[in-house]
Design a protein around this motif. Structure first.
Motif, PDB file in Angstrom:
ATOM      1  N   MET A   1     -10.628   1.141  31.605  1.00  0.00           N
ATOM      2  CA  MET A   1     -10.704  -0.248  32.075  1.00  0.00           C
ATOM      3  C   MET A   1     -12.152  -0.199  32.563  1.00  0.00           C
ATOM      4  O   MET A   1     -12.881   0.258  33.266  1.00  0.00           O
ATOM      5  CB  MET A   1      -9.726  -0.383  33.225  1.00  0.00           C
ATOM      6  CG  MET A   1      -9.743  -2.027  33.207  1.00  0.00           C
ATOM      7  SD  MET A   1      -8.318  -2.422  34.000  1.00  0.00           S
ATOM      8  CE  MET A   1      -8.461  -3.097  35.595  1.00  0.00           C
ATOM      9  N   LYS A   2     -13.095  -1.273  32.254  1.00  0.00           N
ATOM     10  CA  LYS A   2     -14.340  -1.638  32.709  1.00  0.00           C
ATOM     11  C   LYS A   2     -14.249  -2.129  34.104  1.00  0.00           C
ATOM     12  O   LYS A   2     -13.525  -2.700  34.619  1.00  0.00           O
ATOM     13  CB  LYS A   2     -15.036  -2.649  31.852  1.00  0.00           C
ATOM     14  CG  LYS A   2     -15.431  -2.240  30.837  1.00  0.00           C
ATOM     15  CD  LYS A   2     -16.473  -3.512  30.116  1.00  0.00           C
ATOM     16  CE  LYS A   2     -17.381  -2.888  28.891  1.00  0.00           C
ATOM     17  NZ  LYS A   2     -17.933  -4.016  28.205  1.00  0.00           N
ATOM     18  N   LYS A   3     -15.389  -1.761  34.792  1.00  0.00           N
ATOM     19  CA  LYS A   3     -15.469  -1.955  36.272  1.00  0.00           C
ATOM     20  C   LYS A   3     -16.127  -3.552  36.327  1.00  0.00           C
ATOM     21  O   LYS A   3     -17.011  -3.702  35.450  1.00  0.00           O
ATOM     22  CB  LYS A   3     -16.258  -1.000  36.873  1.00  0.00           C
ATOM     23  CG  LYS A   3     -16.708  -1.379  38.450  1.00  0.00           C
ATOM     24  CD  LYS A   3     -17.682  -0.145  39.024  1.00  0.00           C
ATOM     25  CE  LYS A   3     -17.940  -0.534  40.257  1.00  0.00           C
ATOM     26  NZ  LYS A   3     -19.009   0.454  40.943  1.00  0.00           N
ATOM     27  N   ALA A   4     -15.742  -4.187  36.911  1.00  0.00           N
ATOM     28  CA  ALA A   4     -16.265  -5.650  37.133  1.00  0.00           C
ATOM     29  C   ALA A   4     -17.655  -5.670  37.700  1.00  0.00           C
ATOM     30  O   ALA A   4     -18.102  -4.878  38.566  1.00  0.00           O
ATOM     31  CB  ALA A   4     -15.185  -6.494  38.282  1.00  0.00           C
ATOM     32  N   ARG A   5     -18.480  -6.352  36.944  1.00  0.00           N
ATOM     33  CA  ARG A   5     -19.851  -6.338  37.353  1.00  0.00           C
ATOM     34  C   ARG A   5     -20.014  -7.216  38.758  1.00  0.00           C
ATOM     35  O   ARG A   5     -19.545  -8.387  38.860  1.00  0.00           O
ATOM     36  CB  ARG A   5     -20.737  -6.985  36.314  1.00  0.00           C
ATOM     37  CG  ARG A   5     -22.326  -6.735  36.691  1.00  0.00           C
ATOM     38  CD  ARG A   5     -23.058  -7.124  35.604  1.00  0.00           C
ATOM     39  NE  ARG A   5     -24.394  -6.810  35.960  1.00  0.00           N
ATOM     40  CZ  ARG A   5     -25.425  -6.701  34.836  1.00  0.00           C
ATOM     41  NH1 ARG A   5     -24.889  -6.983  33.533  1.00  0.00           N
ATOM     42  NH2 ARG A   5     -26.496  -6.673  35.182  1.00  0.00           N
ATOM     43  N   THR A   6     -20.755  -6.790  39.683  1.00  0.00           N
ATOM     44  CA  THR A   6     -20.805  -7.198  40.903  1.00  0.00           C
ATOM     45  C   THR A   6     -21.945  -8.382  40.802  1.00  0.00           C
ATOM     46  O   THR A   6     -23.267  -7.811  40.291  1.00  0.00           O
ATOM     47  CB  THR A   6     -21.205  -6.429  42.312  1.00  0.00           C
ATOM     48  OG1 THR A   6     -19.884  -5.700  42.227  1.00  0.00           O
ATOM     49  CG2 THR A   6     -21.064  -7.261  43.538  1.00  0.00           C
ATOM     50  N   THR A   7     -21.989  -9.715  41.077  1.00  0.00           N
ATOM     51  CA  THR A   7     -23.124 -10.600  41.209  1.00  0.00           C
ATOM     52  C   THR A   7     -23.513 -10.756  42.684  1.00  0.00           C
ATOM     53  O   THR A   7     -22.686 -11.334  43.594  1.00  0.00           O
ATOM     54  CB  THR A   7     -22.726 -11.827  40.440  1.00  0.00           C
ATOM     55  OG1 THR A   7     -21.678 -12.396  40.845  1.00  0.00           O
ATOM     56  CG2 THR A   7     -22.668 -11.550  38.810  1.00  0.00           C
ATOM     57  N   TYR A   8     -24.638 -10.928  43.027  1.00  0.00           N
ATOM     58  CA  TYR A   8     -25.285 -11.332  44.294  1.00  0.00           C
ATOM     59  C   TYR A   8     -25.901 -12.748  44.131  1.00  0.00           C
ATOM     60  O   TYR A   8     -26.733 -12.955  43.364  1.00  0.00           O
ATOM     61  CB  TYR A   8     -26.229 -10.082  44.717  1.00  0.00           C
ATOM     62  CG  TYR A   8     -25.578  -8.679  44.745  1.00  0.00           C
ATOM     63  CD1 TYR A   8     -24.729  -8.430  45.736  1.00  0.00           C
ATOM     64  CD2 TYR A   8     -25.699  -7.859  43.782  1.00  0.00           C
ATOM     65  CE1 TYR A   8     -23.921  -7.125  45.693  1.00  0.00           C
ATOM     66  CE2 TYR A   8     -25.042  -6.660  43.752  1.00  0.00           C
ATOM     67  CZ  TYR A   8     -24.490  -6.219  44.743  1.00  0.00           C
ATOM     68  OH  TYR A   8     -23.816  -5.134  44.837  1.00  0.00           O
TER      69      TYR A   8
END
Length: 100
Positions: A1-8
């Motif tokens: 499963m892909k890790k969710a990309r964090t947005t800042y």
């Protein structure tokens, strides 16, 4: 499963980059302090340096001045697009009136 990309947020990036540029942190120390990766922090620091140097970024600007420049450039682009449409429409109307 892909890790969710964090947005800042832009404000977060600005504050994080300021740790390096104005507070004397190394990039690694700033990464540890705010919990982001080295590559991201390096990009933010480089972008903020460029913005302070007057270079408008291609991504979202961090400084108020560069944000305003991006807004104005977007307005200019919109106005130029609208002008092109009006020119084409007036050329078509002129052709139609000449034919009649």
């Amino acid at each position: 499963m892909k890790k969710a990309r964090t947005t800042y947020s832009v404000a977060f990036k600005h504050d994080a980059a300021n740790l390096v540029l104005n507070k004397g942190y190394t990039i690694q120390e700033a990464c540890n302090a705010v919990g982001v990766g080295y590559t991201a922090m390096s990009r933010w620091v480089a972008q903020l340096k460029q913005e302070h140097g007057g270079i408008t970024p291609t991504s979202k600007a961090m400084t108020p001045e560069q944000k305003r420049i991006q807004e104005l450039e977007a307005k200019i682009k919109q106005i130029e697009w609208e002008n092109d449409i009006l020119k084409k429409a007036s050329a078509l109307l002129m052709q139609d009136s000449i034919k009649q």
